[in-house]
Design an enzyme around this catalytic site. Sequence first.
Site, PDB file in Angstrom:
ATOM      1  N   CYS A   1       0.834  -1.201   0.000  1.00 61.96           N
ATOM      2  CA  CYS A   1       0.000   0.000   0.000  1.00 61.96           C
ATOM      3  C   CYS A   1       0.872   1.255   0.000  1.00 61.96           C
ATOM      4  O   CYS A   1       1.908   1.303   0.658  1.00 61.96           O
ATOM      5  CB  CYS A   1      -0.916  -0.021   1.224  1.00 61.96           C
ATOM      6  SG  CYS A   1      -1.916   1.466   1.430  1.00 61.96           S
TER       7      CYS A   1
ATOM      8  N   CYS B   1       0.896   4.390   4.191  1.00 59.98           N
ATOM      9  CA  CYS B   1       1.796   4.588   5.337  1.00 59.98           C
ATOM     10  C   CYS B   1       3.214   4.156   4.973  1.00 59.98           C
ATOM     11  O   CYS B   1       3.430   2.999   4.640  1.00 59.98           O
ATOM     12  CB  CYS B   1       1.315   3.778   6.533  1.00 59.98           C
ATOM     13  SG  CYS B   1      -0.343   4.198   7.081  1.00 59.98           S
TER      14      CYS B   1
ATOM     15  N   CYS C   1      -7.614  -1.210   7.571  1.00 63.61           N
ATOM     16  CA  CYS C   1      -6.634  -0.118   7.530  1.00 63.61           C
ATOM     17  C   CYS C   1      -6.274   0.255   8.956  1.00 63.61           C
ATOM     18  O   CYS C   1      -7.144   0.606   9.764  1.00 63.61           O
ATOM     19  CB  CYS C   1      -7.200   1.094   6.794  1.00 63.61           C
ATOM     20  SG  CYS C   1      -6.091   2.525   6.816  1.00 63.61           S
TER      21      CYS C   1
ATOM     22  N   GLN D   1      -9.777  18.383   8.227  1.00 65.22           N
ATOM     23  CA  GLN D   1      -8.601  17.691   8.742  1.00 65.22           C
ATOM     24  C   GLN D   1      -9.014  16.285   9.159  1.00 65.22           C
ATOM     25  O   GLN D   1     -10.027  16.102   9.828  1.00 65.22           O
ATOM     26  CB  GLN D   1      -7.997  18.438   9.926  1.00 65.22           C
ATOM     27  CG  GLN D   1      -7.403  19.787   9.581  1.00 65.22           C
ATOM     28  CD  GLN D   1      -6.089  19.680   8.800  1.00 65.22           C
ATOM     29  OE1 GLN D   1      -5.617  18.595   8.492  1.00 65.22           O
ATOM     30  NE2 GLN D   1      -5.511  20.824   8.467  1.00 65.22           N
TER      31      GLN D   1
ATOM     32  N   GLU E   1     -11.582  32.206   1.013  1.00 63.40           N
ATOM     33  CA  GLU E   1     -11.397  30.842   0.522  1.00 63.40           C
ATOM     34  C   GLU E   1     -11.563  30.816  -0.998  1.00 63.40           C
ATOM     35  O   GLU E   1     -12.336  31.581  -1.561  1.00 63.40           O
ATOM     36  CB  GLU E   1     -12.422  29.912   1.192  1.00 63.40           C
ATOM     37  CG  GLU E   1     -12.560  28.524   0.616  1.00 63.40           C
ATOM     38  CD  GLU E   1     -11.263  27.743   0.618  1.00 63.40           C
ATOM     39  OE1 GLU E   1     -10.954  27.128  -0.416  1.00 63.40           O
ATOM     40  OE2 GLU E   1     -10.558  27.752   1.648  1.00 63.40           O
TER      41      GLU E   1
ATOM     42  N   ASP F   1      -9.506  34.087  -5.549  1.00 63.75           N
ATOM     43  CA  ASP F   1      -8.388  33.264  -6.014  1.00 63.75           C
ATOM     44  C   ASP F   1      -7.138  33.762  -5.303  1.00 63.75           C
ATOM     45  O   ASP F   1      -6.585  34.802  -5.653  1.00 63.75           O
ATOM     46  CB  ASP F   1      -8.246  33.390  -7.533  1.00 63.75           C
ATOM     47  CG  ASP F   1      -7.087  32.561  -8.083  1.00 63.75           C
ATOM     48  OD1 ASP F   1      -6.382  31.907  -7.282  1.00 63.75           O
ATOM     49  OD2 ASP F   1      -6.876  32.577  -9.315  1.00 63.75           O
TER      50      ASP F   1
ATOM     51  N   ASP G   1      -3.642  29.120   6.205  1.00 66.96           N
ATOM     52  CA  ASP G   1      -3.591  27.652   6.214  1.00 66.96           C
ATOM     53  C   ASP G   1      -3.708  27.145   4.776  1.00 66.96           C
ATOM     54  O   ASP G   1      -4.734  26.587   4.382  1.00 66.96           O
ATOM     55  CB  ASP G   1      -4.728  27.101   7.087  1.00 66.96           C
ATOM     56  CG  ASP G   1      -4.712  25.582   7.189  1.00 66.96           C
ATOM     57  OD1 ASP G   1      -3.682  24.971   6.847  1.00 66.96           O
ATOM     58  OD2 ASP G   1      -5.737  25.009   7.602  1.00 66.96           O
TER      59      ASP G   1
ATOM     60  N   CYS H   1       1.082  22.307   5.677  1.00 68.05           N
ATOM     61  CA  CYS H   1       1.143  20.852   5.504  1.00 68.05           C
ATOM     62  C   CYS H   1       2.337  20.455   4.646  1.00 68.05           C
ATOM     63  O   CYS H   1       2.465  19.297   4.246  1.00 68.05           O
ATOM     64  CB  CYS H   1      -0.157  20.330   4.887  1.00 68.05           C
ATOM     65  SG  CYS H   1      -0.550  21.031   3.277  1.00 68.05           S
TER      66      CYS H   1
END
Length: 445
Positions: free
Chosen positions: A89, A92, A171, A278, A328, A355, A375, A401
């Site tokens: 997979c 992970c 999973c 999230q 956004e 945008d 974010d 992220c």
Amino acid sequence: MAQFFKAKPNRSKQLSSKLSLKVTQLDHLGAGIAHHDGKIVFINGALPDETVSVQLTEQKKKFSRGKLLKIEKRSTERVTPPCPHFDKCGGCDLQHLDIEAQRKHKANTLVDLVNKFAQTQASEVCAPLSGDAWHYRRRARLATWFDKNTKHISLGFRASSSSDVVEIQSCAVLAEPLSALIPDLAFMLNQLSGKKALGHVELTQADNGNFVVLRVTKVLSDKDKARLVEFANKHEVIVLLQDDDAQCEHLNGAGEQPFYALSGSDIKLNFSPGNFIQVNGPVNQAMVSQAVEWLSPKAGERVLDLFCGIGNFSLPLAKDGAEVIGVEGVVAMVEQARVNAKQSGLDKVAFYHADLSADLSKEPWLGKVDKMLIDPARAGAYESMQSLKKLKPKALVYVSCNPASLARDSEVILKQGYQLKKIGLIDMFPQTHHLESMALFELGN
């Protein structure tokens, strides 16, 4: 001038040769790093302080890649992955590394990248925000693959660096009620006459129940829909069909929309299948609380939240009376954020669509603010950061992220008179190399 023949290196011989290499560290993608012939060798699955047998699979001018054949000397931080699908997979990639070592590696990666590219050090490196190492995901998208020969549809995740679907029975990082659904769900999908029309499957654990969204490219028959309703009733889930236009049909649940609540407040955030949330609920709660603590918005202050989504940060920032402007790029999420603000009783928050990768100079909401939160997605917010001179927030929280884009954007922020006061890891995705982080910048004197 005399010319002499120079034989080219025999690449095929080099690639077929086996090497014994000492791994010194991990790169930011979780691959082991060793050295051979003056070049870096990247080895997936290898850990620092290990000696490994490797076969080179790729040779470039400045680096090589190798396939791990055997671990000759094992790291004390190596653990046995509990997931039976780990070696196939693509989800992970760090299950073989002890969880505390994972977090230490991620924290070091974050600080090293910011130090290197932004050429600055934070005044304070904060303790990581973390939660459970297993069964933490409240949402996942599973892929499907229809075999034309066997007429079997496989349900699972994509293999690493491939479009192939690895069929799974469970999973280890998915919420346990969702993981337990997978075998029966896969069996039921194979009973549908219209299974060829199935796309991905989205599983979500919300505060008001478990949801299964099936992406379909054609309308399913009434008989197939009846099978899905029977499955939904048996497993106490809500099943929706999503078409090519992202429109959803509830097969049960009377149009109920999933939501999650933020503890310590009356804030409830509804969301739709296409909305971003999230995936790690408890860590998200800790992240939101830390952001609010770092900014400490007060009544009378004006706070700007860029890439605000459905209001995950905007609404908590507004609960003590500050005026909050959320911006956004996805229209549907702007509309959902407005609904969430209204149902939470917050009237000092406004949401706009824009945008955020374009010129923002003429946007009606652009103006001086007291504080700011951003974010962005993995690409970062390079364009938005060009507007800091006009916004002039005295404090800026950057939630990222992607440590590489955070490092790049930090350089822009620092050049506009800000100082990096705090930075910290947010371990949103245990067992993977992915990391979330938060940084606090304050305007210098």
